[in-house]
Scaffold this motif. Structure first.
Motif, PDB file in Angstrom:
ATOM      1  N   ASP A  33       0.832  -1.201   0.000  1.00  0.00           N
ATOM      2  CA  ASP A  33       0.000   0.000   0.000  1.00  0.00           C
ATOM      3  C   ASP A  33       0.869   1.253   0.000  1.00  0.00           C
ATOM      4  N   ALA A  34       1.900   1.247   0.824  1.00  0.00           N
ATOM      5  CA  ALA A  34       2.792   2.409   0.914  1.00  0.00           C
ATOM      6  C   ALA A  34       3.493   2.663  -0.421  1.00  0.00           C
ATOM      7  N   GLN A  35       3.995   1.604  -1.040  1.00  0.00           N
ATOM      8  CA  GLN A  35       4.701   1.749  -2.313  1.00  0.00           C
ATOM      9  C   GLN A  35       3.760   2.210  -3.416  1.00  0.00           C
ATOM     10  N   SER A  36       2.554   1.635  -3.443  1.00  0.00           N
ATOM     11  CA  SER A  36       1.586   1.974  -4.469  1.00  0.00           C
ATOM     12  C   SER A  36       1.161   3.436  -4.374  1.00  0.00           C
ATOM     13  N   ARG A  37       0.906   3.906  -3.171  1.00  0.00           N
ATOM     14  CA  ARG A  37       0.432   5.278  -2.993  1.00  0.00           C
ATOM     15  C   ARG A  37       1.558   6.295  -3.207  1.00  0.00           C
ATOM     16  N   ASP A  54      -0.608   9.996   1.255  1.00  0.00           N
ATOM     17  CA  ASP A  54      -0.038   8.900   0.458  1.00  0.00           C
ATOM     18  C   ASP A  54       1.415   8.637   0.837  1.00  0.00           C
ATOM     19  N   LEU A  55       2.116   9.671   1.210  1.00  0.00           N
ATOM     20  CA  LEU A  55       3.547   9.548   1.509  1.00  0.00           C
ATOM     21  C   LEU A  55       3.818   9.174   2.967  1.00  0.00           C
ATOM     22  N   GLN A  56       2.746   9.032   3.729  1.00  0.00           N
ATOM     23  CA  GLN A  56       2.931   8.764   5.154  1.00  0.00           C
ATOM     24  C   GLN A  56       2.208   7.491   5.614  1.00  0.00           C
ATOM     25  N   VAL A  57       2.079   6.510   4.728  1.00  0.00           N
ATOM     26  CA  VAL A  57       1.445   5.241   5.111  1.00  0.00           C
ATOM     27  C   VAL A  57       2.333   4.535   6.128  1.00  0.00           C
ATOM     28  N   ASN A  58       1.756   4.190   7.254  1.00  0.00           N
ATOM     29  CA  ASN A  58       2.527   3.547   8.323  1.00  0.00           C
ATOM     30  C   ASN A  58       2.696   2.056   8.018  1.00  0.00           C
ATOM     31  N   THR A  59       3.941   1.595   7.992  1.00  0.00           N
ATOM     32  CA  THR A  59       4.229   0.185   7.672  1.00  0.00           C
ATOM     33  C   THR A  59       4.735  -0.585   8.884  1.00  0.00           C
ATOM     34  N   LYS A  60       4.434  -0.092  10.062  1.00  0.00           N
ATOM     35  CA  LYS A  60       4.924  -0.741  11.283  1.00  0.00           C
ATOM     36  C   LYS A  60       4.573  -2.218  11.337  1.00  0.00           C
ATOM     37  N   ILE A  61       3.345  -2.548  10.966  1.00  0.00           N
ATOM     38  CA  ILE A  61       2.882  -3.928  11.121  1.00  0.00           C
ATOM     39  C   ILE A  61       3.669  -4.910  10.263  1.00  0.00           C
ATOM     40  N   ALA A  62       4.192  -4.436   9.122  1.00  0.00           N
ATOM     41  CA  ALA A  62       4.957  -5.331   8.249  1.00  0.00           C
ATOM     42  C   ALA A  62       6.243  -5.805   8.918  1.00  0.00           C
ATOM     43  N   GLY A  63       6.689  -5.058   9.935  1.00  0.00           N
ATOM     44  CA  GLY A  63       7.903  -5.446  10.655  1.00  0.00           C
ATOM     45  C   GLY A  63       7.624  -6.182  11.949  1.00  0.00           C
ATOM     46  N   ASN A  64       6.391  -6.615  12.108  1.00  0.00           N
ATOM     47  CA  ASN A  64       6.005  -7.354  13.323  1.00  0.00           C
ATOM     48  C   ASN A  64       6.894  -8.588  13.504  1.00  0.00           C
ATOM     49  N   GLU A  65       7.392  -8.799  14.713  1.00  0.00           N
ATOM     50  CA  GLU A  65       8.338  -9.895  14.957  1.00  0.00           C
ATOM     51  C   GLU A  65       7.724 -11.271  14.699  1.00  0.00           C
ATOM     52  N   PHE A  66       6.426 -11.396  14.900  1.00  0.00           N
ATOM     53  CA  PHE A  66       5.780 -12.685  14.630  1.00  0.00           C
ATOM     54  C   PHE A  66       5.714 -12.966  13.132  1.00  0.00           C
ATOM     55  N   ILE A  67       5.595 -11.893  12.339  1.00  0.00           N
ATOM     56  CA  ILE A  67       5.625 -12.058  10.889  1.00  0.00           C
ATOM     57  C   ILE A  67       6.975 -12.626  10.461  1.00  0.00           C
ATOM     58  N   TYR A  68       8.049 -12.060  11.028  1.00  0.00           N
ATOM     59  CA  TYR A  68       9.386 -12.555  10.718  1.00  0.00           C
ATOM     60  C   TYR A  68       9.552 -14.005  11.169  1.00  0.00           C
ATOM     61  N   GLN A  69       8.963 -14.330  12.321  1.00  0.00           N
ATOM     62  CA  GLN A  69       9.105 -15.684  12.851  1.00  0.00           C
ATOM     63  C   GLN A  69       8.393 -16.691  11.950  1.00  0.00           C
ATOM     64  N   ILE A  70       7.218 -16.331  11.475  1.00  0.00           N
ATOM     65  CA  ILE A  70       6.456 -17.233  10.607  1.00  0.00           C
ATOM     66  C   ILE A  70       7.165 -17.406   9.270  1.00  0.00           C
ATOM     67  N   THR A  71       7.470 -16.294   8.635  1.00  0.00           N
ATOM     68  CA  THR A  71       8.066 -16.372   7.297  1.00  0.00           C
ATOM     69  C   THR A  71       9.480 -16.913   7.315  1.00  0.00           C
ATOM     70  N   GLY A  72      10.145 -16.810   8.465  1.00  0.00           N
ATOM     71  CA  GLY A  72      11.508 -17.332   8.565  1.00  0.00           C
ATOM     72  C   GLY A  72      11.579 -18.793   8.948  1.00  0.00           C
ATOM     73  N   ASP A  73      10.423 -19.386   9.242  1.00  0.00           N
ATOM     74  CA  ASP A  73      10.397 -20.805   9.631  1.00  0.00           C
ATOM     75  C   ASP A  73      10.527 -21.671   8.368  1.00  0.00           C
ATOM     76  N   LYS A  74      11.564 -22.485   8.328  1.00  0.00           N
ATOM     77  CA  LYS A  74      11.815 -23.313   7.141  1.00  0.00           C
ATOM     78  C   LYS A  74      10.676 -24.298   6.888  1.00  0.00           C
ATOM     79  N   GLY A  75      10.116 -24.848   7.966  1.00  0.00           N
ATOM     80  CA  GLY A  75       8.996 -25.775   7.815  1.00  0.00           C
ATOM     81  C   GLY A  75       7.786 -25.097   7.203  1.00  0.00           C
ATOM     82  N   PHE A  76       7.537 -23.864   7.613  1.00  0.00           N
ATOM     83  CA  PHE A  76       6.426 -23.091   7.056  1.00  0.00           C
ATOM     84  C   PHE A  76       6.628 -22.876   5.556  1.00  0.00           C
ATOM     85  N   GLN A  77       7.832 -22.522   5.177  1.00  0.00           N
ATOM     86  CA  GLN A  77       8.132 -22.292   3.762  1.00  0.00           C
ATOM     87  C   GLN A  77       8.030 -23.588   2.957  1.00  0.00           C
TER      88      GLN A  77
END
Length: 309
Positions: free
Chosen positions: A63-67, A77-100
């Motif tokens: 959304d931030a990039q598109s706007r 448009d230039l101030q879309v907050n992307t805090k949630i994309a850096g959520n530590e649980f997101i990193y934990q899920i996507t970094g799990d080899k079994g999940f991938q």
């Protein structure tokens, strides 16, 4: 992680599928293959739900990039907050080899509906909960966990379009929906306990296969115990699901010494209510209770405590 109730449902579905198949098409190994497919789908649903939570959270960056790339972006448009994309649980899920591995093995990404993810993200950013989350410049483990739980419970699980998407994508979504809420909650509370490559423990997998094969092997004997208890009931007109649940219950009485008889009866009453007719719960309760009394008189029910882990 995966409950015994869910295991029983998968065994019931497998037995029902076998009864509706042409007998000539049933080969050695067909039963366990069908069961494994159904258990796999439960694991697929769990993986896909987490993936959907991740996609909604990460859409903040899209959304931030598109706007920002608009010809004439506004200050907003230039101030879309992307805090949630850096959520530590997101990193934990996507970094799990079994999940991938699961994502690739089951081709989960091909089910993604980008338009739906965008709609869900827009619903999220409009909520007071999300606004409070991005207004807080700090990150706490509790806060990071709570916003992702909020995405699942309040955005995904309550959205009709997403529910329809799950129903269209996964044949038995309705059987697993209730349990998934528990699993997602358990994951965010204790993610380190989850092995994506073995979401069903060996103990429960063994139980599932043993229950399935025992019911198949002991079917005639179970029917000998069930039919005399039907009294005025025409066994040919009794719901097929009711008969299967009673056979499963009798097998648990006789061949699964660590499962208490009370647990067995209560479980199959609940399954009958959920998957058969309105009267099925009471009907199965009466039949199984009568059979159990006879088996106990003959001292054929031998129960023992489950071994402590």
């Amino acid at each position: 992680m995966i409950s015994r109730r869910n295991i029983r449902v998968k065994v019931m579905q497998t037995l029902y599928a076998l009864e509706t198949m042409e007998q000539s098409s049933i080969k050695p190994g067909t039963a366990t293959r069908l069961l494994n497919e159904k258990l796999d789908q439960t694991c697929q649903i769990f993986t896909y739900l987490l993936y959907s939570v991740v996609q909604v959270a990460q859409y903040a960056e899209i959304d931030a990039q598109s706007r920002a790339s608009k010809h004439l972006p506004s200050a907003e448009d230039l101030q879309v907050n992307t805090k949630i994309a850096g959520n530590e649980f997101i990193y934990q899920i996507t970094g799990d080899k079994g999940f991938q591995v699961n994502l690739e093995q089951w081709k989960m990404k091909q089910h993604t509906d980008e338009g739906l993810i965008r709609k869900l993200y827009n619903l999220l950013v409009a909520t007071d909960t999300y606004k409070a989350y991005i207004a807080d410049n700090t990150r706490t483990k509790a806060g990071e966990k709570e916003i992702l739980e909020f995405i699942y419970k309040e955005i995904l699980a309550k959205n009709e379009l997403f529910i329809q998407h799950m129903e269209d994508t996964f044949l038995h979504w309705g059987d697993d929906e209730e349990m998934m809420g528990i699993l997602i909650n358990n994951y965010f509370n204790k993610p380190h306990l989850f092995n994506f490559l073995q979401l069903i423990s060996k103990e429960k997998l063994d139980y599932a296969r043993e229950l399935l094969l025992t019911v198949i092997d002991k079917k005639e004997y179970c029917l000998e115990l069930i039919k005399p208890k039907l009294q005025n009931w025409d066994s040919e007109r009794i719901a097929a699901v009711d008969m299967l649940l009673m056979e499963m219950g009798v097998c648990e009485f006789l061949y699964f010494p660590t499962i208490p008889t009370k647990v067995t009866i209560n479980e199959y009453i609940d399954l009958a209510k959920a998957y058969s007719t309105p009267q099925s719960g009471q009907f199965i309760n009466g039949i199984l209770d009568n059979i159990l009394k006879d088996l106990e008189k003959e001292q054929l029910v031998q129960k023992q405590d489950r071994p402590k882990k």
